[in-house]
Design a protein around this motif. Structure first.
Motif, PDB file in Angstrom:
ATOM      1  N   HIS A  13       0.834  -1.197   0.000  1.00 56.12           N
ATOM      2  CA  HIS A  13       0.000   0.000   0.000  1.00 56.12           C
ATOM      3  C   HIS A  13       0.873   1.255   0.000  1.00 56.12           C
ATOM      4  CE1 HIS A  13      -4.102  -1.563   0.604  1.00 56.12           C
ATOM      5  NE2 HIS A  13      -3.529  -2.538   1.276  1.00 56.12           N
ATOM      6  N   ASP A  14       0.449   2.250  -0.781  1.00 57.27           N
ATOM      7  CA  ASP A  14       1.036   3.602  -0.725  1.00 57.27           C
ATOM      8  C   ASP A  14       2.545   3.613  -0.929  1.00 57.27           C
ATOM      9  OD1 ASP A  14      -1.528   4.621  -0.127  1.00 57.27           O
ATOM     10  OD2 ASP A  14      -1.231   4.150   1.996  1.00 57.27           O
ATOM     11  N   GLN A  15       3.006   2.859  -1.915  1.00 56.89           N
ATOM     12  CA  GLN A  15       4.438   2.852  -2.188  1.00 56.89           C
ATOM     13  C   GLN A  15       4.857   3.983  -3.122  1.00 56.89           C
ATOM     14  OE1 GLN A  15       6.002  -0.905  -3.450  1.00 56.89           O
ATOM     15  NE2 GLN A  15       5.792  -1.819  -1.436  1.00 56.89           N
ATOM     16  N   GLY A  16       3.909   4.568  -3.828  1.00 58.09           N
ATOM     17  CA  GLY A  16       4.242   5.672  -4.718  1.00 58.09           C
ATOM     18  C   GLY A  16       5.252   5.271  -5.773  1.00 58.09           C
ATOM     19  N   GLU A  17       6.221   6.137  -6.027  1.00 58.59           N
ATOM     20  CA  GLU A  17       7.210   5.886  -7.060  1.00 58.59           C
ATOM     21  C   GLU A  17       8.264   4.863  -6.645  1.00 58.59           C
ATOM     22  OE1 GLU A  17       8.927   9.546  -8.226  1.00 58.59           O
ATOM     23  OE2 GLU A  17       7.074  10.365  -9.058  1.00 58.59           O
ATOM     24  N   ALA A  18       8.225   4.420  -5.392  1.00 60.26           N
ATOM     25  CA  ALA A  18       9.217   3.450  -4.932  1.00 60.26           C
ATOM     26  C   ALA A  18       8.984   2.070  -5.525  1.00 60.26           C
ATOM     27  CB  ALA A  18       9.208   3.364  -3.409  1.00 60.26           C
ATOM     28  N   SER A  19       7.810   1.823  -6.077  1.00 63.34           N
ATOM     29  CA  SER A  19       7.532   0.512  -6.653  1.00 63.34           C
ATOM     30  C   SER A  19       6.515   0.637  -7.764  1.00 63.34           C
ATOM     31  CB  SER A  19       7.004  -0.445  -5.581  1.00 63.34           C
ATOM     32  OG  SER A  19       6.646  -1.684  -6.150  1.00 63.34           O
ATOM     33  N   LEU A  20       6.685  -0.192  -8.789  1.00 64.07           N
ATOM     34  CA  LEU A  20       5.702  -0.284  -9.871  1.00 64.07           C
ATOM     35  C   LEU A  20       4.954  -1.608  -9.821  1.00 64.07           C
ATOM     36  CD1 LEU A  20       7.904   1.126 -12.792  1.00 64.07           C
ATOM     37  CD2 LEU A  20       6.232   2.354 -11.411  1.00 64.07           C
ATOM     38  N   ALA A  21       5.197  -2.395  -8.778  1.00 63.57           N
ATOM     39  CA  ALA A  21       4.663  -3.756  -8.721  1.00 63.57           C
ATOM     40  C   ALA A  21       3.438  -3.858  -7.835  1.00 63.57           C
ATOM     41  CB  ALA A  21       5.747  -4.718  -8.238  1.00 63.57           C
ATOM     42  N   ASN A  22       2.627  -2.821  -7.785  1.00 59.39           N
ATOM     43  CA  ASN A  22       1.443  -2.854  -6.928  1.00 59.39           C
ATOM     44  C   ASN A  22       0.189  -2.456  -7.694  1.00 59.39           C
ATOM     45  OD1 ASN A  22       2.194  -0.207  -7.233  1.00 59.39           O
ATOM     46  ND2 ASN A  22       1.975   0.352  -5.077  1.00 59.39           N
ATOM     47  N   ALA A  23       0.128  -2.791  -8.970  1.00 62.93           N
ATOM     48  CA  ALA A  23      -1.067  -2.505  -9.759  1.00 62.93           C
ATOM     49  C   ALA A  23      -2.282  -3.164  -9.121  1.00 62.93           C
ATOM     50  CB  ALA A  23      -0.895  -3.009 -11.191  1.00 62.93           C
TER      51      ALA A  23
END
Length: 327
Positions: A235-245
């Motif tokens: 949740h709420d990783q923002g730009e730190a991750s792209l793997a939470n679609a």
């Protein structure tokens, strides 16, 4: 990957009683650790260790087969591919391996599939419901049915601290893991089977129906909040991750809903759950550090590992902020 797929096909033809039906072997996924191939003609899936240096050694094919077989027998609500032959002899294909039945479905973690994008409320609710039902079924599975292999929460934190140090990780990551190893989160009760990597990206979906929960190489007996915290950290990783679609969809469960459903389904209290989320994120950061280290040291040329180095500073920055908030 360094494997010759024709050699794999011929080795399977010679070893399997039904091998004369094999028409070829094609790559399904190199993953970041284990490799999977489609055995054409049989419509089965071959799983092997990485052909080059990987992220999460050791790669125990025998234990993975045992874990999957145990879960299939004792937690039938967890959808899995049918488990087939296990071969521990590295002479057959170059490494131990096992075979699974092929199941329909697709995974997603970087972009939402069309069937979910067009139904972002009810569809997301159904996805979360099935996903959590599978994870909670594992957490309520009889411990005695699980193959040996366990770590306490403190040992888990120490393990990833050792991994981070070995990869020459950023000092902030090492400091967070040192704190977790010295002051581990509280326990919710007796140890249970845990998956170790229960992200939604390890699920297969056939137009909204969960058909398999995959990638069990980190499964063990431990604190089930390790799995819940791992899921919550997406949740709420923002730009730190792209793997939470999917987490942005209006029907996707909030962190509060996930905790409430887990507590209801397991009969436990999610004590210190935010610190478990920090441990989950630190674990991923340690793995990312290994990938970046392998690439930067010239031990592997996989461009995905090169990309790990680019995302690591933002990811560790988010970890530091979360660790400060969790206390």
């Amino acid at each position: 990957m360094a494997r010759d797929t024709e050699r794999l096909a011929q080795g399977l033809r010679d070893w399997l009683p039904r091998g004369d039906r094999i028409t070829g072997v094609t790559t399904l996924s190199a993953g970041h650790s284990n490799e999977t191939y489609l055995v054409e003609g049989l419509d089965e899936v071959l799983r092997m260790p990485p052909s080059e240096e990987g992220l999460l050694p050791p790669y125990d094919m025998v234990r993975q087969h045992q874990v999957l077989s145990a879960v299939a027998g004792s937690a039938p609500q967890v959808p899995l591919p049918p488990m087939l032959e296990l071969c521990a002899d590295p002479e057959v294909l170059g490494d131990p391996f096992f075979l699974m039945g092929k199941v329909s479905g697709e995974a997603f973690e970087y972009s939402v599939p069309d069937w979910l994008a067009t139904d972002p409320v009810n569809g997301a609710e159904r996805v979360c419901r099935q996903w959590f039902d599978a994870v909670m079924s594992l957490h309520t599975m009889p411990v005695a049915a699980m193959p040996a292999g366990r770590r306490t929460v403190q040992e888990e934190a120490q393990h990833w601290l050792d991994v981070a140090r070995g990869a020459e990780s950023m000092p902030v990551l090492v400091a967070v893991l040192e704190d977790l190893a010295q002051r581990p989160p509280r326990s919710s009760g007796p140890a249970t089977p845990v998956h170790g990597d229960p992200k939604h990206g390890n699920c297969l979906w056939d137009r909204g129906r969960l058909t398999a929960l995959l990638d069990w190489e980190m499964a063990q007996i431990s604190e089930p909040l390790l799995d819940l915290g791992y899921i919550l950290m997406f949740h709420d990783q923002g730009e730190a991750s792209l793997a939470n679609a999917g987490f942005e969809l209006p029907g996707w469960w909030s962190p509060e809903r996930m905790v409430a459903e887990w507590e209801k389904g397991t009969g436990r209290t999610a004590v210190d759950v935010q610190r478990y989320a920090v441990l989950g994120q630190a674990k991923v950061a340690a793995i990312i550090s290994v990938g970046a280290h392998l690439f930067n040291s010239g031990r592997i040329a996989d461009p995905r590992f090169q990309a790990f180095g680019a995302v690591l500073p933002a990811y560790v920055g988010l970890l530091e902020r979360r660790a400060m908030t969790a206390g």
